[in-house]
Scaffold this motif. Structure first.
Motif, PDB file in Angstrom:
ATOM      1  N   ALA A 147       0.782  -1.153   0.145  1.00  0.00           N
ATOM      2  CA  ALA A 147      -0.128  -0.124   0.113  1.00  0.00           C
ATOM      3  C   ALA A 147       0.928   1.130  -0.066  1.00  0.00           C
ATOM      4  CB  ALA A 147      -1.053  -0.020   1.312  1.00  0.00           C
ATOM      5  N   PRO A 148       0.643   2.315  -0.644  1.00  0.00           N
ATOM      6  CA  PRO A 148       1.234   3.514  -0.656  1.00  0.00           C
ATOM      7  C   PRO A 148       1.487   4.000   0.834  1.00  0.00           C
ATOM      8  CG  PRO A 148      -0.424   3.638  -2.187  1.00  0.00           C
ATOM      9  CD  PRO A 148      -0.800   2.425  -1.697  1.00  0.00           C
ATOM     10  N   PRO A 149       2.412   4.762   0.998  1.00  0.00           N
ATOM     11  CA  PRO A 149       2.753   5.128   2.463  1.00  0.00           C
ATOM     12  C   PRO A 149       2.081   6.462   2.501  1.00  0.00           C
ATOM     13  CG  PRO A 149       4.574   5.917   1.073  1.00  0.00           C
ATOM     14  CD  PRO A 149       3.663   5.001   0.041  1.00  0.00           C
ATOM     15  N   PRO A 150       1.732   6.762   3.725  1.00  0.00           N
ATOM     16  CA  PRO A 150       0.903   7.895   4.043  1.00  0.00           C
ATOM     17  C   PRO A 150       1.505   9.195   3.142  1.00  0.00           C
ATOM     18  CG  PRO A 150       1.675   7.145   6.292  1.00  0.00           C
ATOM     19  CD  PRO A 150       2.351   6.289   4.914  1.00  0.00           C
ATOM     20  N   ALA A 151       0.547  10.220   2.753  1.00  0.00           N
ATOM     21  CA  ALA A 151       0.911  11.006   2.025  1.00  0.00           C
ATOM     22  C   ALA A 151       1.890  12.254   2.880  1.00  0.00           C
ATOM     23  CB  ALA A 151      -0.344  11.741   1.353  1.00  0.00           C
ATOM     24  N   VAL A 152       2.715  12.567   1.974  1.00  0.00           N
ATOM     25  CA  VAL A 152       3.840  13.844   2.505  1.00  0.00           C
ATOM     26  C   VAL A 152       3.063  15.069   2.145  1.00  0.00           C
ATOM     27  CG1 VAL A 152       5.978  14.684   2.541  1.00  0.00           C
ATOM     28  CG2 VAL A 152       5.823  12.273   2.651  1.00  0.00           C
ATOM     29  N   GLU A 153       2.967  16.021   2.945  1.00  0.00           N
ATOM     30  CA  GLU A 153       2.577  17.212   2.591  1.00  0.00           C
ATOM     31  C   GLU A 153       3.434  17.924   1.442  1.00  0.00           C
ATOM     32  OE1 GLU A 153       1.462  21.561   4.555  1.00  0.00           O
ATOM     33  OE2 GLU A 153       1.340  19.850   5.726  1.00  0.00           O
ATOM     34  N   PRO A 154       2.677  18.106   0.261  1.00  0.00           N
ATOM     35  CA  PRO A 154       3.489  18.935  -0.942  1.00  0.00           C
ATOM     36  C   PRO A 154       4.237  20.055  -0.368  1.00  0.00           C
ATOM     37  CG  PRO A 154       1.187  18.241  -1.364  1.00  0.00           C
ATOM     38  CD  PRO A 154       1.406  18.179  -0.146  1.00  0.00           C
ATOM     39  N   ASP A 155       5.588  20.251  -0.893  1.00  0.00           N
ATOM     40  CA  ASP A 155       6.443  21.378  -0.670  1.00  0.00           C
ATOM     41  C   ASP A 155       5.913  22.702  -1.625  1.00  0.00           C
ATOM     42  OD1 ASP A 155       7.935  23.685  -0.039  1.00  0.00           O
ATOM     43  OD2 ASP A 155       9.738  22.068  -0.238  1.00  0.00           O
ATOM     44  N   VAL A 156       5.050  23.456  -1.223  1.00  0.00           N
ATOM     45  CA  VAL A 156       4.941  24.468  -2.375  1.00  0.00           C
ATOM     46  C   VAL A 156       5.369  25.690  -2.228  1.00  0.00           C
ATOM     47  CG1 VAL A 156       2.400  23.439  -2.460  1.00  0.00           C
ATOM     48  CG2 VAL A 156       2.729  25.136  -0.801  1.00  0.00           C
ATOM     49  N   LYS A 157       6.546  25.640  -1.358  1.00  0.00           N
ATOM     50  CA  LYS A 157       7.368  27.055  -1.110  1.00  0.00           C
ATOM     51  C   LYS A 157       8.032  27.253  -2.645  1.00  0.00           C
ATOM     52  CE  LYS A 157       8.984  25.225   2.718  1.00  0.00           C
ATOM     53  NZ  LYS A 157       9.854  25.019   3.874  1.00  0.00           N
ATOM     54  N   ASP A 158       8.189  28.413  -2.650  1.00  0.00           N
ATOM     55  CA  ASP A 158       9.220  28.972  -3.905  1.00  0.00           C
ATOM     56  C   ASP A 158      10.550  29.058  -3.352  1.00  0.00           C
ATOM     57  OD1 ASP A 158      10.879  29.841  -5.866  1.00  0.00           O
ATOM     58  OD2 ASP A 158       9.058  31.701  -6.301  1.00  0.00           O
ATOM     59  N   TRP A 159      11.512  28.030  -3.653  1.00  0.00           N
ATOM     60  CA  TRP A 159      12.843  28.167  -2.943  1.00  0.00           C
ATOM     61  C   TRP A 159      13.817  29.157  -3.556  1.00  0.00           C
ATOM     62  CZ3 TRP A 159      14.291  25.659   1.540  1.00  0.00           C
ATOM     63  CH2 TRP A 159      13.322  24.952   2.161  1.00  0.00           C
ATOM     64  N   THR A 160      13.463  29.758  -4.667  1.00  0.00           N
ATOM     65  CA  THR A 160      14.160  30.515  -5.397  1.00  0.00           C
ATOM     66  C   THR A 160      14.781  31.637  -4.774  1.00  0.00           C
ATOM     67  OG1 THR A 160      12.668  32.043  -6.039  1.00  0.00           O
ATOM     68  CG2 THR A 160      13.286  30.184  -7.631  1.00  0.00           C
ATOM     69  N   TRP A 161      14.782  31.961  -3.265  1.00  0.00           N
ATOM     70  CA  TRP A 161      15.111  32.868  -2.675  1.00  0.00           C
ATOM     71  C   TRP A 161      16.592  32.263  -2.193  1.00  0.00           C
ATOM     72  CZ3 TRP A 161      16.488  30.632   2.134  1.00  0.00           C
ATOM     73  CH2 TRP A 161      15.861  29.511   2.478  1.00  0.00           C
ATOM     74  N   VAL A 162      16.909  31.042  -2.138  1.00  0.00           N
ATOM     75  CA  VAL A 162      18.110  30.411  -1.717  1.00  0.00           C
ATOM     76  C   VAL A 162      19.324  31.130  -2.793  1.00  0.00           C
ATOM     77  CG1 VAL A 162      17.175  28.311  -0.848  1.00  0.00           C
ATOM     78  CG2 VAL A 162      17.974  28.459  -3.144  1.00  0.00           C
ATOM     79  N   LEU A 163      18.727  31.554  -3.995  1.00  0.00           N
ATOM     80  CA  LEU A 163      19.909  32.375  -4.644  1.00  0.00           C
ATOM     81  C   LEU A 163      20.451  33.669  -4.097  1.00  0.00           C
ATOM     82  CD1 LEU A 163      18.140  31.467  -8.007  1.00  0.00           C
ATOM     83  CD2 LEU A 163      20.061  30.541  -7.073  1.00  0.00           C
ATOM     84  N   GLU A 164      19.678  34.209  -3.128  1.00  0.00           N
ATOM     85  CA  GLU A 164      19.875  35.307  -2.475  1.00  0.00           C
ATOM     86  C   GLU A 164      20.612  35.516  -1.017  1.00  0.00           C
ATOM     87  OE1 GLU A 164      16.177  37.448  -2.878  1.00  0.00           O
ATOM     88  OE2 GLU A 164      16.144  37.341  -5.017  1.00  0.00           O
ATOM     89  N   ARG A 165      20.160  34.150  -0.371  1.00  0.00           N
ATOM     90  CA  ARG A 165      20.637  34.252   0.970  1.00  0.00           C
ATOM     91  C   ARG A 165      20.826  32.912   1.582  1.00  0.00           C
ATOM     92  NH1 ARG A 165      15.448  35.506   1.252  1.00  0.00           N
ATOM     93  NH2 ARG A 165      13.861  34.320   2.253  1.00  0.00           N
ATOM     94  N   ARG A 166      21.728  32.518   2.476  1.00  0.00           N
ATOM     95  CA  ARG A 166      21.982  31.411   2.902  1.00  0.00           C
ATOM     96  C   ARG A 166      20.881  30.642   3.460  1.00  0.00           C
ATOM     97  NH1 ARG A 166      26.505  28.939   4.517  1.00  0.00           N
ATOM     98  NH2 ARG A 166      27.866  31.106   4.533  1.00  0.00           N
ATOM     99  N   CYS A 167      20.677  29.189   3.280  1.00  0.00           N
ATOM    100  CA  CYS A 167      19.264  28.417   3.680  1.00  0.00           C
ATOM    101  C   CYS A 167      19.543  28.284   5.273  1.00  0.00           C
ATOM    102  CB  CYS A 167      19.342  27.190   3.070  1.00  0.00           C
ATOM    103  SG  CYS A 167      18.106  26.252   3.616  1.00  0.00           S
ATOM    104  N   PRO A 168      18.700  28.723   6.132  1.00  0.00           N
ATOM    105  CA  PRO A 168      18.913  28.428   7.363  1.00  0.00           C
ATOM    106  C   PRO A 168      18.539  27.146   7.981  1.00  0.00           C
ATOM    107  CG  PRO A 168      16.686  29.567   6.993  1.00  0.00           C
ATOM    108  CD  PRO A 168      17.500  29.464   5.790  1.00  0.00           C
ATOM    109  N   GLU A 169      17.959  26.335   7.049  1.00  0.00           N
ATOM    110  CA  GLU A 169      17.890  24.961   7.567  1.00  0.00           C
ATOM    111  C   GLU A 169      19.027  24.016   7.226  1.00  0.00           C
ATOM    112  OE1 GLU A 169      14.241  23.160   5.634  1.00  0.00           O
ATOM    113  OE2 GLU A 169      13.389  25.279   6.335  1.00  0.00           O
TER     114      GLU A 169
END
Length: 192
Positions: free
Chosen positions: A18-40
């Motif tokens: 059976a498919p695993p539980p759904a993972v919440e889709p990542d809908v963030k626009d990650w293009t900001w990583v081109l301008e600043r360090r990723c805090p994560e």
């Protein structure tokens, strides 16, 4: 780019059907990583020089292979968080998608990238039941192909443009930086 039929789908006998539980889709626009360090994950995409992209991809492969060979590679840390296997299959496919995008940017004028729904792909291709060892091999092969693609970019091609379906515009340089963040960020996700 490898087709869907090229992806390992052989599940071991003890794999869930059976498919695993759904993972919440990542809908963030990650293009900001081109301008600043990723805090994560701490990655600073803007600090990456274009000539370093291929070598950096190759340097990350052994870490991904080690993650995919861990005994717990199939285990999700939480029901709604991808396992190391699922992240590895995603990164393998990221390599393939970005290889194709760089090819298009170098060979075509201002290409519009086909939309790629990473969450739908994870479900349709059943990342959760793929063989981690096969995924590790495929990731390494895709990484080498993508690294070679970036290595082949000439100095006068780094500013060539391409567009994502949501309107985000990249140069070959910024696409490479954005791509590397994805690979590094997910390695951090799986504690690789």
């Amino acid at each position: 780019m490898a087709g869907v039929d090229d992806i390992a789908r052989t599940a071991p006998d003890d794999a869930p059907t059976a498919p695993p539980p759904a993972v919440e889709p990542d809908v963030k626009d990650w293009t900001w990583v081109l301008e600043r360090r990723c805090p994560e994950c701490g990655f600073a995409a803007a600090d990456v020089e274009p000539a370093e992209i291929g070598a950096t991809v190759r340097d990350l492969v052994p870490r991904w292979v080690a993650v995919l060979h861990r005994p717990d590679a199939r285990e999700r840390p939480a029901p709604s968080t991808w396992s190391a296997l699922e992240y590895g299959a995603h990164v393998r496919d990221v390599m393939r998608v970005f290889d194709e995008r760089v090819r298009a940017m170098v060979e075509e004028d201002d290409p519009l990238f086909a939309n790629w729904d990473q969450d739908a792909t994870a479900l349709e291709d059943r990342y959760d039941v793929q063989d981690p060892v096969v995924v590790a091999d495929e990731l390494a092969t895709s990484a080498e192909r993508t690294a070679a693609r970036f290595d082949a970019v000439r100095d006068d091609q780094w500013q060539r443009a391409g567009r994502r379906s949501n309107g985000s515009v990249f140069t070959v340089r910024t696409l490479g930086q954005y791509f590397l963040h994805d690979v590094v960020h997910h390695l951090d996700d799986v504690r690789g």
